[in-house]
Structures are given as structure tokens and as C-alpha cells.
Design a protein around this motif. Structure first.
Motif, PDB file in Angstrom:
ATOM      1  N   ALA A 138       0.848  -1.205   0.000  1.00  0.00           N
ATOM      2  CA  ALA A 138       0.000   0.000   0.000  1.00  0.00           C
ATOM      3  C   ALA A 138       0.878   1.248   0.000  1.00  0.00           C
ATOM      4  CB  ALA A 138      -0.916  -0.008   1.219  1.00  0.00           C
ATOM      5  N   ASN A 139       1.949   1.220   0.774  1.00  0.00           N
ATOM      6  CA  ASN A 139       2.881   2.359   0.803  1.00  0.00           C
ATOM      7  C   ASN A 139       3.551   2.560  -0.547  1.00  0.00           C
ATOM      8  OD1 ASN A 139       4.594   3.393   3.766  1.00  0.00           O
ATOM      9  ND2 ASN A 139       2.460   2.782   3.628  1.00  0.00           N
ATOM     10  N   GLU A 140       3.931   1.459  -1.191  1.00  0.00           N
ATOM     11  CA  GLU A 140       4.580   1.577  -2.516  1.00  0.00           C
ATOM     12  C   GLU A 140       3.605   2.205  -3.515  1.00  0.00           C
ATOM     13  OE1 GLU A 140       7.662  -2.248  -2.111  1.00  0.00           O
ATOM     14  OE2 GLU A 140       5.764  -2.505  -3.153  1.00  0.00           O
ATOM     15  N   CYS A 169       0.774   3.211   9.637  1.00  0.00           N
ATOM     16  CA  CYS A 169       1.785   3.784   8.718  1.00  0.00           C
ATOM     17  C   CYS A 169       2.401   2.785   7.754  1.00  0.00           C
ATOM     18  CB  CYS A 169       2.890   4.482   9.514  1.00  0.00           C
ATOM     19  SG  CYS A 169       3.902   3.338  10.481  1.00  0.00           S
ATOM     20  N   GLY A 170       2.069   1.472   7.876  1.00  0.00           N
ATOM     21  CA  GLY A 170       2.690   0.492   6.978  1.00  0.00           C
ATOM     22  C   GLY A 170       4.200   0.606   7.066  1.00  0.00           C
ATOM     23  N   SER A 171       4.873   0.737   5.916  1.00  0.00           N
ATOM     24  CA  SER A 171       6.343   0.786   5.934  1.00  0.00           C
ATOM     25  C   SER A 171       6.895   2.206   6.107  1.00  0.00           C
ATOM     26  CB  SER A 171       6.901   0.141   4.673  1.00  0.00           C
ATOM     27  OG  SER A 171       6.400   0.787   3.541  1.00  0.00           O
ATOM     28  N   PRO A 219      -2.291  -0.845  17.699  1.00  0.00           N
ATOM     29  CA  PRO A 219      -3.441  -0.354  16.939  1.00  0.00           C
ATOM     30  C   PRO A 219      -3.624   1.145  17.210  1.00  0.00           C
ATOM     31  CG  PRO A 219      -4.045  -2.263  18.306  1.00  0.00           C
ATOM     32  CD  PRO A 219      -2.681  -1.826  18.742  1.00  0.00           C
ATOM     33  N   ALA A 220      -4.109   1.868  16.201  1.00  0.00           N
ATOM     34  CA  ALA A 220      -4.271   3.319  16.327  1.00  0.00           C
ATOM     35  C   ALA A 220      -5.213   3.676  17.481  1.00  0.00           C
ATOM     36  CB  ALA A 220      -4.815   3.882  15.020  1.00  0.00           C
ATOM     37  N   GLN A 221      -6.268   2.846  17.697  1.00  0.00           N
ATOM     38  CA  GLN A 221      -7.241   3.140  18.757  1.00  0.00           C
ATOM     39  C   GLN A 221      -6.562   3.162  20.123  1.00  0.00           C
ATOM     40  OE1 GLN A 221      -7.320   0.658  16.431  1.00  0.00           O
ATOM     41  NE2 GLN A 221      -9.241  -0.456  16.622  1.00  0.00           N
ATOM     42  N   GLU A 222      -5.580   2.251  20.304  1.00  0.00           N
ATOM     43  CA  GLU A 222      -4.870   2.187  21.588  1.00  0.00           C
ATOM     44  C   GLU A 222      -3.948   3.396  21.715  1.00  0.00           C
ATOM     45  OE1 GLU A 222      -2.244  -1.243  22.427  1.00  0.00           O
ATOM     46  OE2 GLU A 222      -4.149  -2.354  22.263  1.00  0.00           O
ATOM     47  N   ALA A 238      -4.578   6.665   6.517  1.00  0.00           N
ATOM     48  CA  ALA A 238      -4.783   6.307   5.105  1.00  0.00           C
ATOM     49  C   ALA A 238      -5.207   4.847   4.975  1.00  0.00           C
ATOM     50  CB  ALA A 238      -3.497   6.561   4.315  1.00  0.00           C
ATOM     51  N   PHE A 239      -6.442   4.650   4.582  1.00  0.00           N
ATOM     52  CA  PHE A 239      -7.029   3.318   4.372  1.00  0.00           C
ATOM     53  C   PHE A 239      -7.000   2.499   5.672  1.00  0.00           C
ATOM     54  CE2 PHE A 239      -4.719   4.848   0.591  1.00  0.00           C
ATOM     55  CZ  PHE A 239      -5.829   5.244  -0.126  1.00  0.00           C
ATOM     56  N   VAL A 240      -7.229   3.168   6.765  1.00  0.00           N
ATOM     57  CA  VAL A 240      -7.182   2.529   8.081  1.00  0.00           C
ATOM     58  C   VAL A 240      -8.536   2.640   8.784  1.00  0.00           C
ATOM     59  CG1 VAL A 240      -6.087   2.684  10.362  1.00  0.00           C
ATOM     60  CG2 VAL A 240      -4.678   2.804   8.315  1.00  0.00           C
ATOM     61  N   GLN A 242     -11.281   2.094   7.419  1.00  0.00           N
ATOM     62  CA  GLN A 242     -11.986   0.917   6.916  1.00  0.00           C
ATOM     63  C   GLN A 242     -11.580  -0.338   7.709  1.00  0.00           C
ATOM     64  OE1 GLN A 242     -10.188   1.504   3.001  1.00  0.00           O
ATOM     65  NE2 GLN A 242      -9.167  -0.443   3.156  1.00  0.00           N
ATOM     66  N   GLU A 243     -10.343  -0.344   8.227  1.00  0.00           N
ATOM     67  CA  GLU A 243      -9.866  -1.475   9.042  1.00  0.00           C
ATOM     68  C   GLU A 243     -10.562  -1.412  10.411  1.00  0.00           C
ATOM     69  OE1 GLU A 243      -7.328  -3.732   8.311  1.00  0.00           O
ATOM     70  OE2 GLU A 243      -6.138  -2.839   6.720  1.00  0.00           O
ATOM     71  N   ILE A 244     -10.582  -0.226  11.007  1.00  0.00           N
ATOM     72  CA  ILE A 244     -11.178  -0.080  12.342  1.00  0.00           C
ATOM     73  C   ILE A 244     -12.688  -0.352  12.263  1.00  0.00           C
ATOM     74  CG2 ILE A 244     -11.508   1.523  14.281  1.00  0.00           C
ATOM     75  CD1 ILE A 244      -8.860   2.869  13.498  1.00  0.00           C
TER      76      ILE A 244
HETATM   77  C1  LIG Z   1      -4.064  -0.764   3.273  1.00  0.00           C
HETATM   78  S1  LIG Z   1      -2.775  -0.604   4.462  1.00  0.00           S
HETATM   79  C2  LIG Z   1      -2.443   1.151   4.352  1.00  0.00           C
HETATM   80  C3  LIG Z   1      -1.041   1.504   4.782  1.00  0.00           C
HETATM   81  C4  LIG Z   1      -0.718   2.999   4.636  1.00  0.00           C
HETATM   82  N1  LIG Z   1      -1.532   3.796   5.512  1.00  0.00           N
HETATM   83  C5  LIG Z   1      -0.871   3.448   3.192  1.00  0.00           C
HETATM   84  O1  LIG Z   1      -1.833   4.135   2.876  1.00  0.00           O
HETATM   85  O2  LIG Z   1      -0.042   3.082   2.365  1.00  0.00           O
HETATM   86  C6  LIG Z   1      -3.667  -0.687   5.959  1.00  0.00           C
HETATM   87  C7  LIG Z   1      -2.740  -0.597   7.147  1.00  0.00           C
HETATM   88  O3  LIG Z   1      -3.516  -0.452   8.333  1.00  0.00           O
HETATM   89  C8  LIG Z   1      -2.929  -1.229   9.338  1.00  0.00           C
HETATM   90  N2  LIG Z   1      -3.962  -1.463  10.372  1.00  0.00           N
HETATM   91  C9  LIG Z   1      -4.874  -2.449  10.483  1.00  0.00           C
HETATM   92  N3  LIG Z   1      -5.619  -2.268  11.582  1.00  0.00           N
HETATM   93  C10 LIG Z   1      -5.182  -1.146  12.190  1.00  0.00           C
HETATM   94  C11 LIG Z   1      -5.527  -0.459  13.382  1.00  0.00           C
HETATM   95  N4  LIG Z   1      -6.503  -0.894  14.162  1.00  0.00           N
HETATM   96  N5  LIG Z   1      -4.829   0.654  13.705  1.00  0.00           N
HETATM   97  C12 LIG Z   1      -3.835   1.110  12.905  1.00  0.00           C
HETATM   98  N6  LIG Z   1      -3.468   0.500  11.769  1.00  0.00           N
HETATM   99  C13 LIG Z   1      -4.130  -0.615  11.413  1.00  0.00           C
HETATM  100  C14 LIG Z   1      -2.475  -2.467   8.588  1.00  0.00           C
HETATM  101  O4  LIG Z   1      -1.521  -3.210   9.326  1.00  0.00           O
HETATM  102  C15 LIG Z   1      -1.889  -1.840   7.335  1.00  0.00           C
HETATM  103  O5  LIG Z   1      -0.556  -1.448   7.484  1.00  0.00           O
END
Ligand SMILES: C[S@@+](CC[C@H](N)C(=O)[O-])C[C@H]1O[C@@H](n2cnc3c(N)ncnc32)[C@H](O)[C@@H]1O
Length: 349
Positions: A138-140, A169-171, A219-222, A238-240, A242-244
């Protein structure tokens, strides 16, 4: 009564060739991913051709299997072979800029796609993925689209950045690029995947930024509930979200955003999300719709992630007392669908 099944077409050679093209594309995508991931691409890129034996020796590989791999790639036009020496073709050199798509979709999610059948069953656990490869890939990809957008938005709306926070932040590539764009900035990256944190630390070290940027594996929430003396003025998520959202539902995202702005009240937060438009026939038949968004939309419900349309996010931001300073899609030259959108948020005034 069920109508009789029409006779299947005979599997003549031309029909077989046509019908199995997806298999060829699947194996080729996996092959290109491994060409990058094993480091063979980098070796071939830096030298002027190498024999199978030299490559096998340099990479600790089995020469018989490597010969099959190199010749397979030669037959697909990725490598050229002259007098036993393999070189990248022009087509392969062009692939360099697109490595991130292979890292994310193949390295991160190829295993996920293989679990679809099992995961479709009622009550099945979510499919697994390789979180480190997802973050790195995702970072690339972000280097071509969302990182330039983040930099431009910060410059236009904040003037400068002194404390940048990247949640998920991924990488760490956003932190690298933002610290380069704003030389006075210090950074903090938060990432729950241990593998992702290791890559981020190494990436920052490589760019001489290890002293300026801190990484926390959580995790970002923590993280946003932990007291830190870091007056973030610019944040990226960024795209996180949706993860939460997939992990804890609407309430978890709302709580996270409230906590984040409680901890960093003066922050402008750039939230990047993908508009969920799986049923929009025009978009889904757009070139990028089929090549990228169709498989991208597919993998989310299988991996505890939840995509939503832009209106959902705008209403959620409003419920959290946030104001959208500006909403902007990524550069049309890399994506004309307008589906990837950045929302620059701050506490409503
Ligand atoms: C699609 S990647 C996006 C990475 C980067 N933000 C970017 O845009 O290139 C989603 C990232 O969110 C991280 N992630 C998943 N659950 C998370 C959480 N609860 N808090 C923070 N990061 C989380 C994943 O490990 C992954 O690195």
C-alpha cells in the motif's frame, strides 16, 4: 421442470487457449511478484546479465528450479536470454514503477483469494492475509498517488508541518516523504503489524530519519488513548478507518476519532478512503474498475475490513464533531475514477 442444459462447446484447441487465459495471468502475476520479492529483479537490474549459476549462487537458490523460473519468465517476455545470460526486457524494466500492486495483491492477498471458498460458508472465520506485505505494498502504491496529495494538502491548508502523525503507517513511506517535504518536521508512526513496524524502522534508517521519527507498534485506537508529548499538527489515517470499521463497527471508528482529537486537538487529520461503488456499472467497467477496484472491493469483507460510500464517512465525521476542511480525489492522471478521496478534517469551529 428444469430446462435441459445446452450442450457445452467442444474443448477444441482455440477454445481451450481462450478459456484458460485467466490461469496464465494468475501464474504470471505470481511469477512477477516473486521476481521482485526474491531480489532477483534488483540483481538483474543492476548488472549486465547473469547466468543461472551466478544468480543461484548469489541468492542461495536451487539452480534447477531457478532455471525453470527464469525460462518461464523468458517465455512470457519478462526476461531475455542471450548465450546463457539473462537480462530484464524493456517490459520488465517498466514494471518497476508498478511493484506495489504486486506486493499488495499477490504478496498480501494471494493467500486470501485462495481461501474464498472456505470463507464463504456461514460462520466461517475471516480469511488471513499477510499484513506486512499489505502495508508495504500500500505504501509503494501511495508513492504515486496519495502521498503527493497529502503533501500538497498540508502545504496548501497548513502552510507547514512540524509534527506529523501517521496512524497505520505500513512501511513508513508517508513519514519519509513528508519529512523530506517539511524539513523542520518530526514524525510518529503507529502500526499494529510487527513486520510492518520492522520494515518502517529500516526504511526510516535508510533515509537517515531514525532520529526524527518514532515508531510505535500498536493499533491506532490504543495509541490515541496513550498520553504522549507530541503536539501533532498534521495526521494521516490512510485506508485505516476501513480497518477499524471492520474490526469494531461504527462505534469503534467514532470512539477512535473522538479520542484522536481529544489527544491532538489542534490537528488537521487527512483521512483517505475508497468510495464503495461496487454496483456502479460504469465505474466497474472502467479499465481501473476491472483491473483494480473489482478485486480490491472483493477482498475487504473476507478480511474484516469494511468499505463504505463517501456519504457514510461524511455523516460519521459530522457525528464526531469534525469539519471537512476540504475533500479531494487523487490526481486524475493516475486514477480518473475519483474513487480514492482525501478528507482533511479538523474539530468543528
Ligand atoms: C491498506 S494498508 C495502508 C497503509 C498505509 N496507511 C498506506 O496508505 O499506504 C492498511 C494498514 O492499516 C494497518 N492497520 C490495520 N488495523 C489497524 C488499526 N486498528 N490501527 C492502525 N493500523 C491498522 C495495517 O496493518 C496496514 O498497514
Amino acid at each position: 421442470m428444469t430446462p435441459p442444459r445446452p450442450p457445452s462447446p467442444e474443448p477444441t484447441e482455440d477454445r481451450i487457449i481462450d478459456a484458460i487465459q485467466p490461469i496464465r495471468a494468475h501464474v504470471l502475476a505470481v511469477g512477477i511478484y516473486h521476481l521482485f520479492d526474491t531480489g532477483l529483479y534488483a540483481t538483474l537490474e543492476s548488472g549486465d546479465g547473469a547466468t543461472t549459476e551466478a544468480l543461484a549462487g548469489a541468492h542461495g537458490m536451487d539452480a534447477v528450479r531457478l532455471a525453470a523460473f527464469l525460462k518461464y519468465l523468458r517465455n512470457e517476455g519478462i526476461l531475455r536470454e542471450d548465450a546463457g545470460h539473462f537480462r530484464l526486457t524493456a517490459k520488465a524494466r517498466e514494471l518497476h514503477a508498478f511493484r506495489g500492486w504486486y506486493t499488495m495483491f499477490i504478496g498480501g492477498y494471494a493467500g486470501t483469494f485462495m481461501q474464498l471458498g472456505e470463507a464463504l460458508k456461514v460462520g466461517a472465520s475471516p480469511a488471513s492475509r499477510d499484513g506486512k506485505k499489505v502495508g508495504v505494498g500500500a505504501n509503494e502504491i501511495s508513492t504515486t498517488d496519495t502521498i503527493p496529495l497529502a503533501s500538497a494538502m498540508a502545504r496548501r491548508h497548513l502552510g507547514t508541518v512540524r509534527h506529523v502523525l501517521d496512524l497505520g503507517c505500513g512501511s513508513g513511506q508517508y513519514l519519509v516523504e513528508l519529512c523530506k517535504s517539511f524539513p523542520e518536521a518530526r514524525g510518529w508512526g503507529v502500526e499494529p503489524s510487527r513486520g510492518g513496524c520492522d520494515v518502517a524502522e529500516e526504511n526510516l534508517r535508510k533515509h537517515g530519519l531514525r532520529e526524527r521519527v518514532q515508531i510505535t507498534c500498536a493499533p491506532a485506537q490504543e495509541f490515541v488513548k496513550t498520553p504522549v508529548s507530541f503536539p501533532a499538527d498534521f495526521g494521516v489515517v490512510a485506508f485505516v478507518l476501513q480497518e477499524i470499521l471492520g474490526q469494531g463497527g461504527d462505534a469503534a471508528v467514532e470512539q477512535f476519532l473522538r479520542d484522536a482529537f481529544e489527544r491532538f486537538p489542534d490537528m488537521h487529520l487527512l483521512a483517505l478512503e475508497v468510495d464503495y461503488r461496487l454496483d456502479d456499472a460504469t465505474l466497474m467497467h472502467h479499465g481501473l474498475g476491472l483491473a483494480f477496484y473489482n478485486p480490491y472491493y472483493l477482498l475487504h469483507p473476507f478480511t474484516s475490513q469494511r468499505l463504505e460510500p463517501n456519504a457514510f464517512w461524511e455523516s460519521l465525521f459530522a457525528r464526531c464533531g469534525l469539519e471537512v476542511v476540504v475533500k479531494q480525489p487523487i490526481d486524475r492522471r493516475v486514477d480518473s475514477t475519483g474513487l480514492v478521496v482525501g478528507f482533511l478534517l479538523r474539530r468543528a469551529r
